[in-house]
Design a protein around this motif. Structure first.
Motif, mmCIF file in Angstrom:
data_model
loop_
_atom_site.group_PDB
_atom_site.id
_atom_site.type_symbol
_atom_site.label_atom_id
_atom_site.label_comp_id
_atom_site.label_asym_id
_atom_site.label_seq_id
_atom_site.Cartn_x
_atom_site.Cartn_y
_atom_site.Cartn_z
ATOM 1 N N ASN A 161 -1.408 -21.374 -9.844
ATOM 2 C CA ASN A 161 -2.591 -22.152 -9.487
ATOM 3 C C ASN A 161 -2.405 -23.596 -9.945
ATOM 4 O O ASN A 161 -2.058 -23.845 -11.100
ATOM 5 N N PHE A 162 -2.696 -24.527 -9.067
ATOM 6 C CA PHE A 162 -2.466 -25.937 -9.351
ATOM 7 C C PHE A 162 -3.297 -26.439 -10.530
ATOM 8 O O PHE A 162 -3.048 -27.528 -11.050
ATOM 9 N N ASN A 163 -4.270 -25.645 -10.967
ATOM 10 C CA ASN A 163 -5.102 -26.065 -12.101
ATOM 11 C C ASN A 163 -4.449 -25.741 -13.435
ATOM 12 O O ASN A 163 -5.126 -25.612 -14.453
ATOM 13 N N SER A 164 -3.137 -25.564 -13.439
ATOM 14 C CA SER A 164 -2.354 -25.332 -14.656
ATOM 15 C C SER A 164 -2.443 -23.906 -15.173
ATOM 16 O O SER A 164 -2.383 -23.664 -16.387
ATOM 17 N N SER A 165 -2.570 -22.956 -14.276
ATOM 18 C CA SER A 165 -2.595 -21.559 -14.710
ATOM 19 C C SER A 165 -1.785 -20.693 -13.765
ATOM 20 O O SER A 165 -1.445 -21.097 -12.654
ATOM 21 N N ALA A 166 -1.492 -19.500 -14.235
ATOM 22 C CA ALA A 166 -0.912 -18.455 -13.395
ATOM 23 C C ALA A 166 -1.861 -17.271 -13.441
ATOM 24 O O ALA A 166 -2.401 -16.932 -14.503
ATOM 25 N N SER A 167 -2.093 -16.650 -12.294
ATOM 26 C CA SER A 167 -2.972 -15.487 -12.224
ATOM 27 C C SER A 167 -2.174 -14.240 -11.880
ATOM 28 O O SER A 167 -1.258 -14.293 -11.054
ATOM 29 N N VAL A 168 -2.525 -13.119 -12.499
ATOM 30 C CA VAL A 168 -1.908 -11.838 -12.209
ATOM 31 C C VAL A 168 -2.981 -10.914 -11.641
ATOM 32 O O VAL A 168 -4.043 -10.725 -12.251
ATOM 33 N N LEU A 169 -2.699 -10.343 -10.458
ATOM 34 C CA LEU A 169 -3.600 -9.408 -9.801
ATOM 35 C C LEU A 169 -2.890 -8.055 -9.718
ATOM 36 O O LEU A 169 -1.897 -7.914 -8.998
ATOM 37 N N LEU A 170 -3.379 -7.073 -10.465
ATOM 38 C CA LEU A 170 -2.733 -5.767 -10.507
ATOM 39 C C LEU A 170 -3.168 -4.907 -9.324
ATOM 40 O O LEU A 170 -4.352 -4.832 -8.977
ATOM 41 N N ASN A 171 -2.174 -4.258 -8.713
ATOM 42 C CA ASN A 171 -2.384 -3.403 -7.547
ATOM 43 C C ASN A 171 -3.073 -2.110 -7.976
ATOM 44 O O ASN A 171 -2.651 -1.448 -8.927
ATOM 45 N N GLN A 172 -4.130 -1.750 -7.246
ATOM 46 C CA GLN A 172 -4.875 -0.540 -7.569
ATOM 47 C C GLN A 172 -4.294 0.709 -6.913
ATOM 48 O O GLN A 172 -4.831 1.800 -7.058
ATOM 49 N N GLY A 173 -3.204 0.535 -6.158
ATOM 50 C CA GLY A 173 -2.495 1.681 -5.629
ATOM 51 C C GLY A 173 -2.574 1.854 -4.143
ATOM 52 O O GLY A 173 -1.795 2.597 -3.548
ATOM 53 N N ASN A 174 -3.485 1.172 -3.483
ATOM 54 C CA ASN A 174 -3.646 1.307 -2.043
ATOM 55 C C ASN A 174 -3.676 -0.047 -1.345
ATOM 56 O O ASN A 174 -4.211 -0.174 -0.255
ATOM 57 N N GLY A 175 -3.108 -1.043 -2.010
ATOM 58 C CA GLY A 175 -3.106 -2.372 -1.430
ATOM 59 C C GLY A 175 -4.359 -3.154 -1.717
ATOM 60 O O GLY A 175 -4.574 -4.211 -1.116
ATOM 61 N N THR A 176 -5.185 -2.653 -2.632
ATOM 62 C CA THR A 176 -6.316 -3.430 -3.134
ATOM 63 C C THR A 176 -5.973 -3.897 -4.548
ATOM 64 O O THR A 176 -5.092 -3.325 -5.212
ATOM 65 N N PHE A 177 -6.713 -4.919 -5.032
ATOM 66 C CA PHE A 177 -6.279 -5.569 -6.266
ATOM 67 C C PHE A 177 -7.439 -5.793 -7.227
ATOM 68 O O PHE A 177 -8.579 -6.059 -6.822
ATOM 69 N N ALA A 178 -7.113 -5.678 -8.513
ATOM 70 C CA ALA A 178 -8.084 -5.926 -9.579
ATOM 71 C C ALA A 178 -8.346 -7.424 -9.696
ATOM 72 O O ALA A 178 -7.631 -8.255 -9.125
ATOM 73 N N ALA A 179 -9.376 -7.750 -10.452
ATOM 74 C CA ALA A 179 -9.696 -9.149 -10.696
ATOM 75 C C ALA A 179 -8.528 -9.853 -11.381
ATOM 76 O O ALA A 179 -7.791 -9.236 -12.163
ATOM 77 N N PRO A 180 -8.347 -11.127 -11.099
ATOM 78 C CA PRO A 180 -7.199 -11.840 -11.671
ATOM 79 C C PRO A 180 -7.337 -12.054 -13.175
ATOM 80 O O PRO A 180 -8.436 -12.210 -13.697
ATOM 81 N N ASP A 200 0.804 -1.221 0.000
ATOM 82 C CA ASP A 200 0.000 0.000 0.000
ATOM 83 C C ASP A 200 0.838 1.273 0.000
ATOM 84 O O ASP A 200 0.315 2.378 0.157
ATOM 85 N N GLY A 201 2.148 1.145 -0.151
ATOM 86 C CA GLY A 201 3.010 2.304 -0.338
ATOM 87 C C GLY A 201 3.301 3.110 0.901
ATOM 88 O O GLY A 201 3.729 4.269 0.799
ATOM 89 N N ASP A 202 3.138 2.516 2.086
ATOM 90 C CA ASP A 202 3.419 3.265 3.321
ATOM 91 C C ASP A 202 4.801 2.959 3.886
ATOM 92 O O ASP A 202 5.142 3.406 4.979
ATOM 93 N N GLY A 203 5.589 2.186 3.148
ATOM 94 C CA GLY A 203 6.945 1.871 3.583
ATOM 95 C C GLY A 203 7.043 0.726 4.563
ATOM 96 O O GLY A 203 8.141 0.437 5.057
ATOM 97 N N LYS A 204 5.947 0.036 4.834
ATOM 98 C CA LYS A 204 5.951 -1.077 5.793
ATOM 99 C C LYS A 204 5.537 -2.358 5.076
ATOM 100 O O LYS A 204 4.558 -2.354 4.318
#
Length: 455
Positions: A245-264, A185-189
């Motif tokens: 993911n064990f189902n033979s895929s990789a998921s990417v979740l993009l950060n929305q800027g505050n530590g929340t994430f878009a759909a994979p 979330d960009g707070d340095g922690k």
């Protein structure tokens, strides 16, 4: 050659002992000075003249290889001689260096792992992954452990001497298998992100600033997330998440800027992907993905298009049933390489990167039965990354010392708790050396090993 040697010899005499360097074998039989040869070739291609070592027409000197990796063999005034190489040059046997007198001796920093004593810290049931970070801002590394058996993450605050305060547990998703510590979330922690196998989710726990964490927020990932990695995948300066993911895929979740994430967004990643790593594999400055494909004995490489989307996976052969993958520069050429812990082979595959997203054929190095996790760190302070491997069935952690150019010595093993799974490295006692922590799956503990190098 003689001039070069004398110049190097004089430099050594003036400086004395030097830091560990990358000499890994006898420099061999290069000729120099009076031992050099020269030939003139006639029009028929036959050598017609050879200079002598003394310049008077005598027989040319031929250096003699004495088989000692701590000497250099050359010619001096027409005679073959051997001289010791500078003290500190590495021998091919891990943990030893040349002493300046022509002998391999134990290095000042052998990279041995020492048990600090006392009982290993308790965590939750079935710990599978461990990560380090300074969670409370006191300058001392702490640990976070994903507990598969209790749907929780344990946080152990470091005391700065390699010991830890009792674990504090926080709820995670269902059956967490992997944990990453990174500022989301960009707070340095450093915050925590966990891949939850049974829940099909990623849990994010934001750091409150004092080593405590807010309640988890779950985000959908894919079917059976086994592994998680964090990196800025779309170049916006915010760490994103990548999940195997064990189902033979990789998921990417993009950060929305505050530590929340878009759909994979999902990508095919080979058969039974167990582990994922994010690093620049083709030298374009953008993190790519490497996935350990357990079902095909390969690494799946997904190159970043530059915006957080990825090209189709390219499979690179590794060993039998790879369980974990890391990306690091193992041969010191500035290009990212891969190392995979092969559960089925009892070994580690090293794939040296060409710098363009392709890799040389895998070279396998023995570990111990059922290696489940691998990490890279310079344990013997020679400037080269070594490999640390947890071995589930032998209750050991093995160190494979880097011999230079991405080749590795036989494993040196240390006993752990019961069924070691995840492994991480970091300076856990503040002595500027890399230490090791291992999550013991059936022991419900974390084994801590302190590096015996002198500060």
């Amino acid at each position: 050659m003689e001039t070069a040697f004398v110049r190097g010899w004089g430099a050594w005499l003036s400086v004395g002992l030097v830091a560990l360097s990358g000499c890994s074998s006898d420099p061999g039989t290069a000729t120099g000075g009076g031992g050099s040869t020269a030939s003139a070739t006639s029009s028929s291609g036959t050598a017609t003249a050879t200079s002598s070592s003394s310049g008077t027409g005598g027989a040319a000197c031929v250096p003699v290889d004495d088989g000692n990796e701590c000497t250099v063999d050359f010619c001096d005034k027409g005679a073959p001689v051997s001289k010791p190489v500078p003290a500190g040059d590495a021998c091919t046997k891990g943990g030893t260096v040349c002493d300046g007198q022509g002998t391999c001796v134990k290095a000042a920093c052998p990279g041995d792992l020492g048990d600090p004593g006392g009982s290993p810290p308790d965590v939750g049931p079935a710990p599978m992954s461990v990560a380090s970070g300074d969670f409370n801002g006191d300058g001392k590394l702490d640990l976070a452990v994903a507990n598969n058996g209790s749907d929780s993450v344990s946080v152990l605050l470091g005391k700065g001497d390699g010991t830890f305060a009792p674990a504090v547990g926080y709820a995670a998703g269902s059956k967490p298998r992997s944990v990453a510590a990174v500022d989301l979330d960009g707070d340095g922690k450093p915050d925590l992100a966990l891949a939850n196998d049974a829940g099909g989710t990623v849990s994010v726990l934001l750091n409150l600033g004092n080593g405590t964490f807010a309640a988890k927020v779950d985000y959908p990932a894919g079917a059976s997330p086994y592994s998680i990695a964090a990196a800025d995948l779309n170049g916006d300066g915010k760490p994103d998440l990548a999940v195997a993911n064990f189902n033979s895929s990789a998921s990417v979740l993009l950060n929305q800027g505050n530590g929340t994430f878009a759909a994979p967004v999902g990508y095919s990643a080979g058969s039974l992907p167990f582990s994922i790593a994010a690093a620049d594999l083709n030298g374009d400055g953008k993190p790519d993905l490497a996935v350990a494909s357990y079902g095909t004995g390969a690494a799946s490489v997904l190159l970043n298009n530059g915006d957080g989307t990825f090209a189709p996976a390219v499979s690179v052969k590794a060993g039998a049933s790879p369980y974990a993958v890391i990306a690091a520069d193992l041969d010191g050429d500035g290009k990212t390489d891969l190392a995979l812990a092969n559960e089925g082979g009892g070994n580690v595959s090293v794939l040296l990167g060409a710098g363009n997203g392709t890799f040389a054929a895998a070279v396998n190095y023995a570990s111990n039965p059922f290696p489940f996790s691998v990490a890279a760190a310079d344990l013997n302070a020679d400037g080269k990354l070594d490999l640390v491997v947890s071995n589930y069935n032998s209750d050991t952690v093995s160190v494979l010392f880097n011999l230079g150019k991405g080749t590795f010595d036989a494993p040196v093993s240390t006993a752990t708790g019961s069924n070691p799974f995840g492994v991480t490295t970091g300076d856990l006692n503040g002595d500027k050396q890399q230490d090791v922590a291992v999550a013991n799956f059936t022991g419900n503990t974390v084994s801590v090993f302190l590096n015996t190098c002198l500060p």
